[in-house]
Design a protein around this motif. Structure first.
Motif, PDB file in Angstrom:
ATOM      1  N   GLN A  65       0.997  -1.130  -0.125  1.00  0.00           N
ATOM      2  CA  GLN A  65       0.053  -0.062  -0.136  1.00  0.00           C
ATOM      3  C   GLN A  65       0.919   1.188  -0.085  1.00  0.00           C
ATOM      4  O   GLN A  65       0.629   2.193  -0.710  1.00  0.00           O
ATOM      5  CB  GLN A  65      -0.818  -0.025   1.352  1.00  0.00           C
ATOM      6  N   ASN A  66       1.873   1.198   1.047  1.00  0.00           N
ATOM      7  CA  ASN A  66       2.681   2.497   0.918  1.00  0.00           C
ATOM      8  C   ASN A  66       3.348   2.642  -0.505  1.00  0.00           C
ATOM      9  O   ASN A  66       3.730   3.916  -0.839  1.00  0.00           O
ATOM     10  CB  ASN A  66       3.715   2.318   2.192  1.00  0.00           C
ATOM     11  N   ALA A  67       3.992   1.635  -0.847  1.00  0.00           N
ATOM     12  CA  ALA A  67       4.655   1.821  -2.345  1.00  0.00           C
ATOM     13  C   ALA A  67       3.717   2.297  -3.146  1.00  0.00           C
ATOM     14  O   ALA A  67       4.165   3.279  -4.176  1.00  0.00           O
ATOM     15  CB  ALA A  67       5.311   0.479  -2.799  1.00  0.00           C
ATOM     16  N   VAL A  68       2.507   1.955  -3.303  1.00  0.00           N
ATOM     17  CA  VAL A  68       1.639   2.332  -4.407  1.00  0.00           C
ATOM     18  C   VAL A  68       1.205   3.865  -3.890  1.00  0.00           C
ATOM     19  O   VAL A  68       1.143   4.737  -4.956  1.00  0.00           O
ATOM     20  CB  VAL A  68       0.198   1.445  -4.323  1.00  0.00           C
ATOM     21  N   TYR A  69       1.153   4.259  -2.670  1.00  0.00           N
ATOM     22  CA  TYR A  69       0.606   5.497  -2.207  1.00  0.00           C
ATOM     23  C   TYR A  69       2.091   6.619  -2.791  1.00  0.00           C
ATOM     24  O   TYR A  69       1.720   7.808  -2.991  1.00  0.00           O
ATOM     25  CB  TYR A  69       0.587   5.812  -0.816  1.00  0.00           C
ATOM     26  N   SER A  70       3.185   5.957  -2.610  1.00  0.00           N
ATOM     27  CA  SER A  70       4.089   6.637  -2.882  1.00  0.00           C
ATOM     28  C   SER A  70       4.299   7.107  -4.402  1.00  0.00           C
ATOM     29  O   SER A  70       4.633   8.127  -4.849  1.00  0.00           O
ATOM     30  CB  SER A  70       5.593   5.879  -2.540  1.00  0.00           C
ATOM     31  N   GLU A  71       3.980   5.782  -5.227  1.00  0.00           N
ATOM     32  CA  GLU A  71       3.998   6.337  -6.601  1.00  0.00           C
ATOM     33  C   GLU A  71       2.972   7.267  -7.232  1.00  0.00           C
ATOM     34  O   GLU A  71       3.042   8.155  -7.714  1.00  0.00           O
ATOM     35  CB  GLU A  71       3.495   4.974  -7.289  1.00  0.00           C
ATOM     36  N   LEU A  72       1.741   7.234  -6.375  1.00  0.00           N
ATOM     37  CA  LEU A  72       0.668   8.186  -6.791  1.00  0.00           C
ATOM     38  C   LEU A  72       1.148   9.635  -6.288  1.00  0.00           C
ATOM     39  O   LEU A  72       0.758  10.481  -7.062  1.00  0.00           O
ATOM     40  CB  LEU A  72      -0.533   7.890  -6.107  1.00  0.00           C
ATOM     41  N   ASN A  73       1.917   9.764  -5.464  1.00  0.00           N
ATOM     42  CA  ASN A  73       2.463  11.098  -4.661  1.00  0.00           C
ATOM     43  C   ASN A  73       3.365  11.605  -5.817  1.00  0.00           C
ATOM     44  O   ASN A  73       3.396  12.867  -5.948  1.00  0.00           O
ATOM     45  CB  ASN A  73       2.974  10.877  -3.516  1.00  0.00           C
ATOM     46  N   VAL A  74       4.267  10.843  -6.391  1.00  0.00           N
ATOM     47  CA  VAL A  74       5.443  11.370  -7.214  1.00  0.00           C
ATOM     48  C   VAL A  74       5.007  11.617  -8.621  1.00  0.00           C
ATOM     49  O   VAL A  74       5.154  12.631  -9.163  1.00  0.00           O
ATOM     50  CB  VAL A  74       6.607  10.427  -7.166  1.00  0.00           C
ATOM     51  N   PHE A  75       4.306  10.403  -9.282  1.00  0.00           N
ATOM     52  CA  PHE A  75       3.995  10.757 -10.496  1.00  0.00           C
ATOM     53  C   PHE A  75       2.664  11.623 -10.825  1.00  0.00           C
ATOM     54  O   PHE A  75       1.630  11.200 -10.221  1.00  0.00           O
ATOM     55  CB  PHE A  75       3.988   9.513 -11.292  1.00  0.00           C
ATOM     56  N   PRO A  76       2.768  12.152 -11.888  1.00  0.00           N
ATOM     57  CA  PRO A  76       1.529  12.774 -12.231  1.00  0.00           C
ATOM     58  C   PRO A  76       0.441  11.865 -12.574  1.00  0.00           C
ATOM     59  O   PRO A  76       0.663  10.981 -13.195  1.00  0.00           O
ATOM     60  CB  PRO A  76       2.025  13.887 -13.487  1.00  0.00           C
ATOM     61  N   MET A  77      -0.856  12.701 -12.567  1.00  0.00           N
ATOM     62  CA  MET A  77      -1.980  11.801 -13.133  1.00  0.00           C
ATOM     63  C   MET A  77      -1.794  11.590 -14.720  1.00  0.00           C
ATOM     64  O   MET A  77      -1.039  12.291 -15.335  1.00  0.00           O
ATOM     65  CB  MET A  77      -3.499  12.638 -12.921  1.00  0.00           C
ATOM     66  N   GLY A 233       1.091  10.121  17.324  1.00  0.00           N
ATOM     67  CA  GLY A 233       2.262  10.147  16.340  1.00  0.00           C
ATOM     68  C   GLY A 233       2.664   8.430  16.537  1.00  0.00           C
ATOM     69  O   GLY A 233       3.217   7.925  15.587  1.00  0.00           O
ATOM     70  N   GLN A 234       2.803   8.008  17.758  1.00  0.00           N
ATOM     71  CA  GLN A 234       3.458   6.656  17.983  1.00  0.00           C
ATOM     72  C   GLN A 234       2.662   5.632  17.496  1.00  0.00           C
ATOM     73  O   GLN A 234       2.997   4.727  16.783  1.00  0.00           O
ATOM     74  CB  GLN A 234       3.623   6.494  19.539  1.00  0.00           C
ATOM     75  N   LYS A 235       1.280   5.802  17.419  1.00  0.00           N
ATOM     76  CA  LYS A 235       0.402   4.889  16.727  1.00  0.00           C
ATOM     77  C   LYS A 235       0.426   4.953  15.315  1.00  0.00           C
ATOM     78  O   LYS A 235       0.454   3.797  14.812  1.00  0.00           O
ATOM     79  CB  LYS A 235      -0.975   5.269  17.303  1.00  0.00           C
ATOM     80  N   VAL A 236       0.540   5.984  14.718  1.00  0.00           N
ATOM     81  CA  VAL A 236       0.754   6.307  13.238  1.00  0.00           C
ATOM     82  C   VAL A 236       1.983   5.457  12.957  1.00  0.00           C
ATOM     83  O   VAL A 236       1.902   4.754  11.920  1.00  0.00           O
ATOM     84  CB  VAL A 236       0.670   7.643  12.713  1.00  0.00           C
ATOM     85  N   LEU A 237       2.995   5.743  13.477  1.00  0.00           N
ATOM     86  CA  LEU A 237       4.318   4.700  13.296  1.00  0.00           C
ATOM     87  C   LEU A 237       4.107   3.274  13.437  1.00  0.00           C
ATOM     88  O   LEU A 237       4.721   2.516  12.646  1.00  0.00           O
ATOM     89  CB  LEU A 237       5.492   5.187  14.124  1.00  0.00           C
ATOM     90  N   ALA A 238       3.555   3.105  14.403  1.00  0.00           N
ATOM     91  CA  ALA A 238       3.189   1.641  14.742  1.00  0.00           C
ATOM     92  C   ALA A 238       2.220   0.869  13.694  1.00  0.00           C
ATOM     93  O   ALA A 238       2.742  -0.186  13.124  1.00  0.00           O
ATOM     94  CB  ALA A 238       2.795   1.426  16.110  1.00  0.00           C
ATOM     95  N   GLU A 239       1.431   1.556  13.037  1.00  0.00           N
ATOM     96  CA  GLU A 239       0.614   1.149  11.889  1.00  0.00           C
ATOM     97  C   GLU A 239       1.593   1.009  10.530  1.00  0.00           C
ATOM     98  O   GLU A 239       1.151   0.320   9.803  1.00  0.00           O
ATOM     99  CB  GLU A 239      -0.419   2.234  11.798  1.00  0.00           C
ATOM    100  N   GLN A 240       2.629   2.019  10.613  1.00  0.00           N
ATOM    101  CA  GLN A 240       3.302   2.265   9.305  1.00  0.00           C
ATOM    102  C   GLN A 240       2.545   2.365   8.171  1.00  0.00           C
ATOM    103  O   GLN A 240       2.780   1.363   6.891  1.00  0.00           O
ATOM    104  CB  GLN A 240       4.044   0.450   9.195  1.00  0.00           C
ATOM    105  N   ASP A 241       1.834   3.277   8.239  1.00  0.00           N
ATOM    106  CA  ASP A 241       0.763   3.595   6.950  1.00  0.00           C
ATOM    107  C   ASP A 241       1.301   5.145   6.712  1.00  0.00           C
ATOM    108  O   ASP A 241       1.165   6.074   7.147  1.00  0.00           O
ATOM    109  CB  ASP A 241      -0.634   3.718   7.570  1.00  0.00           C
ATOM    110  N   SER A 242       1.677   5.045   5.174  1.00  0.00           N
ATOM    111  CA  SER A 242       2.411   6.406   4.792  1.00  0.00           C
ATOM    112  C   SER A 242       1.046   7.556   4.758  1.00  0.00           C
ATOM    113  O   SER A 242       1.469   8.735   4.952  1.00  0.00           O
ATOM    114  CB  SER A 242       2.882   6.178   3.512  1.00  0.00           C
ATOM    115  N   ALA A 243      -0.105   7.151   4.229  1.00  0.00           N
ATOM    116  CA  ALA A 243      -1.144   7.839   4.306  1.00  0.00           C
ATOM    117  C   ALA A 243      -1.384   8.658   5.206  1.00  0.00           C
ATOM    118  O   ALA A 243      -1.696   9.821   5.434  1.00  0.00           O
ATOM    119  CB  ALA A 243      -2.262   7.313   3.424  1.00  0.00           C
ATOM    120  N   ALA A 244      -1.546   8.048   6.486  1.00  0.00           N
ATOM    121  CA  ALA A 244      -1.791   8.308   7.831  1.00  0.00           C
ATOM    122  C   ALA A 244      -0.990   9.194   8.121  1.00  0.00           C
ATOM    123  O   ALA A 244      -0.844  10.300   8.863  1.00  0.00           O
ATOM    124  CB  ALA A 244      -2.059   7.257   8.745  1.00  0.00           C
TER     125      ALA A 244
END
Length: 525
Positions: A65-77, A233-244
């Motif tokens: 999921q994080n990899a997909v999110y990263s692609e969507l953030n970097v590359f244009p539509m 913030g600690q919860k977000v890190l524990a979840e390892q979710d880039s979007a969050a």
């Protein structure tokens, strides 16, 4: 040409799949799926579902999921399938042309320096030099080579001149109706946001929302907000979710969590293969001597050694920038950047592709140095520091050095800054214009360097939290306008550009968040 949403979505999915297929994540997922076949909970009759469940519970689904999110953030539509590739780079032809001629000018300047100094753009280092460089890799700052003959390829004011001369050829001498009232230096009609739109975009910065970087909010006692925010913030890190994580940092990052949260948003995990890649870049630096090495050296000496905050990181800066100048993976971002990387060949090997050296298209290393230096406060491991910088560059910073119509590109930021001032502080804007102190002449260098080297480091990091959180550089233009608003009373008294510059010479005591809040949410629109 716009696509219908379904078609656009299927193109996006196809592109993301194609991009991830060759990645190390893809091979790791395959390996994990194979390993899972030996587990008792995986049944043949429900194989597909069981493997999916296994990947979910073992954390691999989150990584995907994080990899997909990263692609969507970097590359244009995706554009229309029939759109030519240069449209993906930059839809406006006159912008592409201007970027092309700016690159030619830089390359010409580099080449003439080579000719003048009689040194090649790239050559192999003799073995004894290689050994010497390897031995002092961690203390390159102790070297004092004579670089008096090397000169910076360009200064921010040269780049500003180029932007001031941009014109849309479809409008003869400024007759575009809505635009002729714009009295700033930037004369191209791009659509920029007004304060109501910015308020909506940056709604998390509102006056009644808890923020890190605001000491005296009436709504929320700061220490109460801070403790709660750290906990989340600690919860977000524990979840390892880039979007969050990206959503979370819009209200600022607690100092202790910032390095990990930024790495999560940028999807950097510093795997063994990343460390190996960094080592390969390092060995390339040791084997080959590029002309830019001397330029980097000179700029680091000038920038870092004159800066009380950054001089301690001098050795890190050399390592990161020398490796960056060798990194061909950065070339990928040129598919969606208006820039095109210039290429040269190692001496005596003209035309042989394996000896090609790509020159980073922006040879103003001064700005690079200032974008690496703040990261040195967060990351002390060279390969991780390197990856974070490279990702920040291909997501954000390259837009500050290339001519494009993108909303986060430097042209749009200049126009946004001027429009905000002209609309909301018209008296100040006209006064400065009358005395020959066009505001953009002062704020341009702040924006082009993302305020690095101007703000105190803790304030700079709070600002960069928001760049990452909103995946946009527009906040730089808003802050630049807010600084003028904050110093407006003093600026109304000045009678020359030099005096205006003096009023704005020192930004190191400014508090970023209150300035942004007051400008966006307390300005009468």
């Amino acid at each position: 040409a716009m696509l219908d949403p379904d078609r656009g979505l299927s193109l996006t999915i196809a592109r993301v799949v194609q991009r991830l297929q060759g990645s190390s994540l893809h091979s790791q997922l395959e390996r994990q799926a194979r390993v899972s076949l030996h587990k008792p909970e995986i049944k043949l009759e429900s194989l597909k579902e069981d493997i999916k469940d296994f990947l979910k519970t073992s954390g691999w689904e989150k990584k995907l999921q994080n990899a997909v999110y990263s692609e969507l953030n970097v590359f244009p539509m995706p554009c229309h399938p029939a759109a030519p590739p240069e449209h993906i780079k930059e839809p406006l032809a006159y912008m592409r042309k201007a970027q092309g001629s700016w690159e030619k000018r830089i390359l010409k300047s580099l080449n003439s320096m080579c000719t003048e100094l009689n040194i090649p753009l790239a050559q192999k280092r003799p073995v004894n030099e290689q050994k010497e460089l390897l031995n002092k890799w961690n203390e390159m700052g102790t070297d004092e080579p004579d670089l008096s003959l090397f000169r910076p390829v360009y200064a921010p004011k040269d780049f500003l001149e180029v932007l001031m001369n941009l014109r849309n050829p479809n409008y003869e001498n400024g007759e575009q109706p809505s635009f002729k009232n714009h009295l700033g230096l930037i004369q191209v009609p791009l659509k920029v946001k007004d304060i109501p739109e910015l308020k909506e975009d940056f709604s998390e910065l509102g006056l009644n929302i808890g923020q890190l970087g605001i000491d005296d909010s009436a709504q929320v006692p700061p220490e109460f907000f801070e403790n709660e925010h750290v906990h989340v913030g600690q919860k977000v890190l524990a979840e390892q979710d880039s979007a969050a994580a990206q959503q979370y940092v819009r209200q600022g990052c607690p100092t202790a969590l910032r390095a990990d949260l930024w790495a999560l948003i940028l999807n950097i995990s510093n795997q063994p293969e990343d460390i190996l890649y960094y080592e390969q870049l390092k060995s390339n630096v040791i084997q080959h001597d590029l002309l830019v090495d001397s330029l980097i050296y000179k700029d680091v000496k000038l920038t870092a050694s004159n800066d009380d905050y950054y001089f301690v990181f001098e050795d890190y800066l050399y390592q990161v920038l020398l490796c960056f100048s060798r990194d061909t993976s950065v070339l990928e971002h040129f598919t969606y950047s208006s820039a095109t990387p210039p290429k040269s060949y190692i001496q005596g090997k003209l035309g042989m592709e394996e000896y090609a050296v790509f020159y980073p298209p922006n040879v103003n290393y001064n700005s690079f140095i200032l974008s690496v230096a703040p990261l040195c406060f967060l990351y002390h491991e060279p390969s991780k520091l390197y990856q974070i910088f490279r990702e920040m560059y291909v997501r954000f910073f390259f837009r500050l050095h290339s001519i494009s119509s993108h909303p986060s590109g430097i042209v749009s930021l200049c126009l946004l800054f001027e429009t905000l001032l002209q609309t909301h502080l018209p008296q100040l804007f006209y006064h400065l214009r009358e005395i020959g102190a066009q505001p953009l002449r002062i704020s341009f260098k702040w924006m082009v360097r993302a305020f690095s080297g101007y703000l105190a480091t803790d304030q700079l990091l709070l600002l960069w939290d928001r760049i990452l959180g909103y995946n946009s550089l527009e906040i730089l233009a808003v802050l630049a306008a807010a600084v003028f608003a904050f110093r407006a009373v003093n600026l109304m008294e000045v009678t020359s550009l030099a005096a205006a510059e003096a009023v704005l010479a020192d930004l190191s005591t400014l508090k970023v968040m209150p300035l942004l809040q007051i400008f966006l949410f307390a300005t009468v629109t």
